[in-house]
Design a protein around this motif. Structure first.
Motif, PDB file in Angstrom:
ATOM      1  N   ASP A 144      -0.010  -6.084   1.450  1.00 10.32           N
ATOM      2  CA  ASP A 144       1.093  -5.463   0.713  1.00 10.32           C
ATOM      3  C   ASP A 144       0.755  -4.110   0.115  1.00 10.32           C
ATOM      4  OD1 ASP A 144       2.448  -7.717   1.357  1.00 10.32           O
ATOM      5  OD2 ASP A 144       2.874  -8.365  -0.685  1.00 10.32           O
ATOM      6  N   GLY A 145      -0.527  -3.825  -0.099  1.00 10.98           N
ATOM      7  CA  GLY A 145      -0.900  -2.537  -0.664  1.00 10.98           C
ATOM      8  C   GLY A 145      -0.388  -1.369   0.162  1.00 10.98           C
ATOM      9  N   GLN A 146      -0.230  -1.576   1.475  1.00  6.13           N
ATOM     10  CA  GLN A 146       0.246  -0.504   2.344  1.00  6.13           C
ATOM     11  C   GLN A 146       1.680  -0.093   2.017  1.00  6.13           C
ATOM     12  OE1 GLN A 146       0.503  -1.808   6.510  1.00  6.13           O
ATOM     13  NE2 GLN A 146       0.866  -3.911   5.800  1.00  6.13           N
ATOM     14  N   LEU A 188      -4.999  -3.593  -4.009  1.00  2.78           N
ATOM     15  CA  LEU A 188      -4.158  -2.495  -4.519  1.00  2.78           C
ATOM     16  C   LEU A 188      -2.687  -2.894  -4.563  1.00  2.78           C
ATOM     17  CD1 LEU A 188      -5.733   0.733  -2.993  1.00  2.78           C
ATOM     18  CD2 LEU A 188      -6.287  -0.454  -5.108  1.00  2.78           C
ATOM     19  N   VAL A 189      -2.431  -4.037  -5.185  1.00  2.00           N
ATOM     20  CA  VAL A 189      -1.064  -4.500  -5.376  1.00  2.00           C
ATOM     21  C   VAL A 189      -0.744  -4.505  -6.872  1.00  2.00           C
ATOM     22  CG1 VAL A 189      -0.946  -5.837  -3.254  1.00  2.00           C
ATOM     23  CG2 VAL A 189      -1.851  -6.907  -5.315  1.00  2.00           C
ATOM     24  N   SER A 190       0.511  -4.713  -7.209  1.00  2.00           N
ATOM     25  CA  SER A 190       0.977  -4.458  -8.567  1.00  2.00           C
ATOM     26  C   SER A 190       0.971  -5.668  -9.491  1.00  2.00           C
ATOM     27  CB  SER A 190       2.403  -3.897  -8.511  1.00  2.00           C
ATOM     28  OG  SER A 190       3.290  -4.860  -7.967  1.00  2.00           O
ATOM     29  N   THR A 237      10.612  -1.949 -13.205  1.00  2.00           N
ATOM     30  CA  THR A 237      10.509  -1.236 -11.924  1.00  2.00           C
ATOM     31  C   THR A 237       9.264  -1.643 -11.146  1.00  2.00           C
ATOM     32  OG1 THR A 237       9.228   0.677 -12.734  1.00  2.00           O
ATOM     33  CG2 THR A 237      11.631   0.738 -13.016  1.00  2.00           C
ATOM     34  N   ILE A 238       8.286  -2.223 -11.841  1.00  2.00           N
ATOM     35  CA  ILE A 238       7.069  -2.653 -11.160  1.00  2.00           C
ATOM     36  C   ILE A 238       7.348  -3.890 -10.314  1.00  2.00           C
ATOM     37  CG2 ILE A 238       4.706  -3.499 -11.458  1.00  2.00           C
ATOM     38  CD1 ILE A 238       4.553  -1.893 -14.028  1.00  2.00           C
TER      39      ILE A 238
END
Length: 264
Positions: free
Chosen positions: A88-90, A184-186, A235-236
């Motif tokens: 998902d980081g992409q 690198l995901v939220s 928004t995150i």
């Protein structure tokens, strides 16, 4: 059965003083030692993760060949591309390119509406990455995730009573946050921003406990900052609405209490 209970009671009696001394020491210790340990662990885990790819931070983005083919403008020199194992980081990276790179065409994503409803991390990372170069996206995203997580740890620690400060360590060393950093995901960013927003709201006088009187100063910089931060939180990730539920419920209680006082 009785022997098991007596054994459990004996162990509890034996371990209680040790645990009390340990928690007392953790409560009174400086937060900088665990922060240093946290950073050492996350750096070692990250080094192990990117070592097979020449220690390139772009490996954390998890870019899949399929989405490079669909978004040819997303590539840059040295980017690590996986044949069939992207993550998902992409998508956060592709949305950041769409937001801050005028030459980038509208991205092709797996689920466009859902992804574009979660642009908070892309907004946060995309601006500095667009200024410093997209090759630095992986490093910038990684650094921001650690910074926000540490700030949230310090805020959570300050919110807890002196005898319970050690509980913040479970937040700091959560495998959940380590996993977010490596992909690198939220997810960890969402939780950290929620903690920061609630901590700022409390500094503005808001009381989550029913024991304390609500003294919210709506003109306070803390309350205004908390409002902006909690708006950004949504928004995150849309599931971040759970963090706003306690505020709404407690506000309703405050309103009911105020009305009851006025009726008297």
């Amino acid at each position: 059965m009785r022997s098991e209970r007596s054994l459990a009671a004996s162990l509890s009696t034996l371990l209680r003083p040790i645990l009390d001394r340990a928690t007392h020491r953790l409560n009174r210790s400086s937060p900088f030692a665990p922060i240093a340990l946290f950073l050492i662990v996350v750096i070692l885990l990250t080094a192990a993760r990117i070592a097979p790819y020449g220690y390139r931070m772009s490996a954390l983005i998890g870019m899949e060949q399929q989405f490079i083919d669909l978004n040819p403008g997303a590539t840059f020199e040295g980017i690590v591309v996986f044949k069939d194992s992207g993550y998902d980081g992409q998508f956060f990276y592709l949305i950041a390119r769409d937001l801050f790179d005028p030459s980038f065409d509208e991205p092709v994503l797996d689920t466009y509406r859902m992804r574009m409803g979660r642009i908070g991390m892309s907004l946060l990372v995309g601006l500095p990455a667009s200024l410093l170069g997209w090759q630095s996206y992986g490093l910038i995203a990684f650094a921001i995730l650690q910074l926000v997580h540490i700030l949230a740890f310090l805020s959570l620690r300050s919110m807890l009573s002196e005898k319970n400060r050690y509980l913040a360590l479970f937040f700091l060393f959560s495998p959940f946050s380590y996993n977010s950093s490596l992909l690198l995901v939220s997810d960890s960013l969402m939780v950290a921003v929620a903690v920061l927003g609630l901590a700022m709201l409390e500094k503005g006088g808001f009381r989550f406990s029913t024991d304390g009187e609500d003294r919210t100063d709506y003109r306070s910089r803390w309350t205004i900052g908390a409002t902006l931060l909690l708006c950004f939180l949504v928004t995150i990730r849309d599931t971040a609405l759970f963090a706003l539920a306690p505020i709404g419920l407690r506000s309703e209680e405050h309103t009911s209490e105020l009305q009851s006082h006025l009726n008297l």
